[in-house]
Write a protein that holds these residues in place. Structure first.
Motif, PDB file in Angstrom:
ATOM      1  N   VAL A 156       0.845  -1.198   0.000  1.00 44.76           N
ATOM      2  CA  VAL A 156       0.000   0.000   0.000  1.00 44.76           C
ATOM      3  C   VAL A 156       0.883   1.251   0.000  1.00 44.76           C
ATOM      4  O   VAL A 156       0.640   2.207  -0.755  1.00 44.76           O
ATOM      5  CB  VAL A 156      -0.937   0.008   1.222  1.00 44.76           C
ATOM      6  N   GLY A 157       1.916   1.231   0.831  1.00 42.34           N
ATOM      7  CA  GLY A 157       2.857   2.348   0.834  1.00 42.34           C
ATOM      8  C   GLY A 157       3.568   2.511  -0.490  1.00 42.34           C
ATOM      9  O   GLY A 157       3.779   3.631  -0.970  1.00 42.34           O
ATOM     10  N   GLY A 158       3.927   1.377  -1.112  1.00 40.14           N
ATOM     11  CA  GLY A 158       4.549   1.446  -2.420  1.00 40.14           C
ATOM     12  C   GLY A 158       3.627   2.037  -3.464  1.00 40.14           C
ATOM     13  O   GLY A 158       4.048   2.818  -4.328  1.00 40.14           O
ATOM     14  N   LEU A 159       2.342   1.662  -3.401  1.00 36.75           N
ATOM     15  CA  LEU A 159       1.357   2.233  -4.319  1.00 36.75           C
ATOM     16  C   LEU A 159       1.252   3.746  -4.133  1.00 36.75           C
ATOM     17  O   LEU A 159       1.233   4.514  -5.110  1.00 36.75           O
ATOM     18  CB  LEU A 159      -0.008   1.593  -4.082  1.00 36.75           C
ATOM     19  N   LEU A 160       1.186   4.166  -2.883  1.00 37.87           N
ATOM     20  CA  LEU A 160       1.069   5.597  -2.605  1.00 37.87           C
ATOM     21  C   LEU A 160       2.307   6.356  -3.075  1.00 37.87           C
ATOM     22  O   LEU A 160       2.195   7.493  -3.561  1.00 37.87           O
ATOM     23  CB  LEU A 160       0.855   5.825  -1.110  1.00 37.87           C
ATOM     24  N   VAL A 209       3.698   1.271 -10.079  1.00 40.87           N
ATOM     25  CA  VAL A 209       2.419   1.252  -9.359  1.00 40.87           C
ATOM     26  C   VAL A 209       1.732  -0.104  -9.549  1.00 40.87           C
ATOM     27  O   VAL A 209       1.215  -0.694  -8.586  1.00 40.87           O
ATOM     28  CB  VAL A 209       1.509   2.391  -9.843  1.00 40.87           C
ATOM     29  N   VAL A 210       1.715  -0.603 -10.781  1.00 42.84           N
ATOM     30  CA  VAL A 210       1.080  -1.890 -11.063  1.00 42.84           C
ATOM     31  C   VAL A 210       1.778  -3.009 -10.281  1.00 42.84           C
ATOM     32  O   VAL A 210       1.129  -3.886  -9.704  1.00 42.84           O
ATOM     33  CB  VAL A 210       1.097  -2.187 -12.569  1.00 42.84           C
ATOM     34  N   MET A 211       3.104  -2.976 -10.251  1.00 45.92           N
ATOM     35  CA  MET A 211       3.838  -4.016  -9.535  1.00 45.92           C
ATOM     36  C   MET A 211       3.514  -3.985  -8.046  1.00 45.92           C
ATOM     37  O   MET A 211       3.379  -5.032  -7.402  1.00 45.92           O
ATOM     38  CB  MET A 211       5.341  -3.869  -9.753  1.00 45.92           C
ATOM     39  N   ASN A 212       3.358  -2.788  -7.488  1.00 47.62           N
ATOM     40  CA  ASN A 212       3.030  -2.699  -6.064  1.00 47.62           C
ATOM     41  C   ASN A 212       1.572  -3.051  -5.794  1.00 47.62           C
ATOM     42  O   ASN A 212       1.237  -3.500  -4.695  1.00 47.62           O
ATOM     43  CB  ASN A 212       3.363  -1.307  -5.534  1.00 47.62           C
TER      44      ASN A 212
END
Length: 444
Positions: free
Chosen positions: A156-160, A295-298
């Motif tokens: 979630v942090g990686g996405l953000l 983003v997709v990978m996270n």
């Protein structure tokens, strides 16, 4: 005076508000772990341009946080068996929050690297203790799932961080995402007030009154009559030093292979999160699309972490890790074949889910491997040694970019560690500690 096994009280509890709050706080902290680490991949192309960094220099800069994590796991994470999980977690949150905020004010590579090191030190000390605290305070029937739910917030942090890279950096410059990273500091007073200490640590300090009060919150159905005392089952290594216990009782090979699996997993996770946008950009994809790939990978990391927790509760940690590492090696190697858009996004989802899925389950495997007296030390040492892989990941990416290898070979180099990790996990043998609680799932 009757004596009650406190671990059985915790193990038999039903999920309640206490557990939900504990998981929420641990997940909140883990989200900032993912944000603070993955954001470097988004700002890297901008820093290389602004500061005229070579690929090797950028790799060293990216590794500074990983060196910090290794330092933090060794110097802070291992002290939780002495000072308590709660104190170390609070100190580490304060450290990485201030350091991440200071990162926005860095004026050059040296100050930036120092801030990244301190951020990594806080994160390296906090993550093993989050795992240990949840391990010791969760009901047995859903322990792996709760730990993996918490660890999924790394994704979630990686996405953000990816979203911040897409929207904030073009508008406000590369420092903007680091100002957001400092927001975790605002939660520290409430965290101080509500985060509990573990029952195991309180019992080691013979704080019976605090243990009784805490167990009433953990398991409201536990209502003993009269005066009782609480205990933990003594293990065969109870008198051994922390480090010697990691290698005692036939654990030497398992400990070494666990460290190796940790390191290989972190090499893939942090290497890809640092260099994926740059590798894809060098392969001809637009920079904006390359950050979208991150983003997709996270997003895949988030899904994979949740799924791997369910699988680990049913199959056990070893089988789950073998599956995840194999999928990671396959999906990463196929990224280099320049697949069409649909397949590319699918492979990125699998690559993110399997690599970070491995990272979450390998933490659980470490917590399962050691007795409670040295569990924080065992998990912290595994994480600390594993940081060698986290340091190597950004360095490997920098080396690959500097060598200007064919596009497909870059991803093949990141896939090989997954194959090696399969064999390392298979050599981690099942331990039966005398203090281990019987769990209904078949976890290791």
């Amino acid at each position: 005076m009757p004596s009650i096994n406190a671990s059985e009280v915790v193990n038999s509890a039903r999920l309640n508000g206490f557990h939900y709050l504990l998981v929420a706080w641990c997940s909140f902290i883990m989200m900032f772990d993912g944000y603070d680490l993955v954001i470097y991949g988004s700002v890297l192309p901008h820093l290389m341009t602004q500061w005229s960094l070579t690929a090797g220099e950028a790799g060293l800069l990216g590794s500074s946080s990983m060196v910090g994590m290794m330092f933090g796991a060794l110097s802070l994470g291992t002290q939780a068996d002495r000072f308590g999980r709660r104190r170390i977690i609070l100190f580490c949150v304060a450290l990485f929050s201030v350091a991440a905020l200071a990162n926005a004010l860095a004026s050059g590579p040296i100050s930036f690297s120092l801030c990244r090191f301190l951020t990594g030190a806080g994160l390296g000390g906090v993550v093993p203790n989050l795992v240990t605290l949840l391990k010791e305070m969760s009901p047995g029937h859903c322990r792996n799932r709760l730990i993996n739910l918490m660890l999924s917030f790394f994704a979630v942090g990686g996405l953000l961080s990816g979203v911040a890279g897409i929207y904030l950096i073009p508008a406000f410059g590369w420092p903007a995402p680091f100002y957001l990273a400092g927001l975790s500091l605002l939660a520290l007073p409430l965290l101080y007030k509500t985060l509990p200490e573990s029952v195991a640590y309180l019992l080691h300090r013979d704080q019976q009154v605090q243990v009784a009060a805490l167990l009433r919150r953990v398991n409201p159905a536990h209502a003993p009559t009269g005066e009782v005392s609480y205990r933990l089952e003594a293990s065969a290594d109870a008198r051994a030093t922390s480090m010697s216990a990691l290698f005692g009782q036939g654990r030497a090979l398992s400990t070494l292979m666990l460290w190796l699996a940790f390191g290989l997993c972190m090499l893939m996770v942090y290497g890809l999160n640092t260099w994926l946008p740059k590798l894809m950009s060098n392969g001809g994809y637009p920079l904006g699309s390359s950050i979208v790939f991150l983003v997709v990978m996270n997003l895949g990391s988030l899904i994979g972490t949740l799924v791997s927790g369910v699988i680990a509760d049913r199959w056990g940690c070893r089988k789950t890790l073998v599956l995840c590492f194999a999928l990671a090696a396959l999906s990463i190697s196929l990224l280099g074949l320049r697949p069409d858009a649909a397949l590319l996004y699918g492979l990125l989802l699998v690559a993110g889910g399997s690599t970070v899925g491995c990272l979450s389950v390998v933490h659980t495997l470490a917590a399962d491997l050691y007795p409670v007296q040295v569990r924080a030390t065992g998990v912290s040492m595994a994480a600390a040694i594993g940081r060698c892989g986290a340091v190597a990941g950004p360095l490997l990416g920098g080396l690959l970019v500097s060598l200007s290898l064919p596009f497909e070979q870059n991803f093949l180099m990141f896939a090989i560690p997954g194959v090696l990790a399969v064999f390392a996990v298979l050599l981690v043998t099942r331990q039966r500690n005398s203090n281990a609680q019987p769990l209904p799932q078949r976890s290791l």
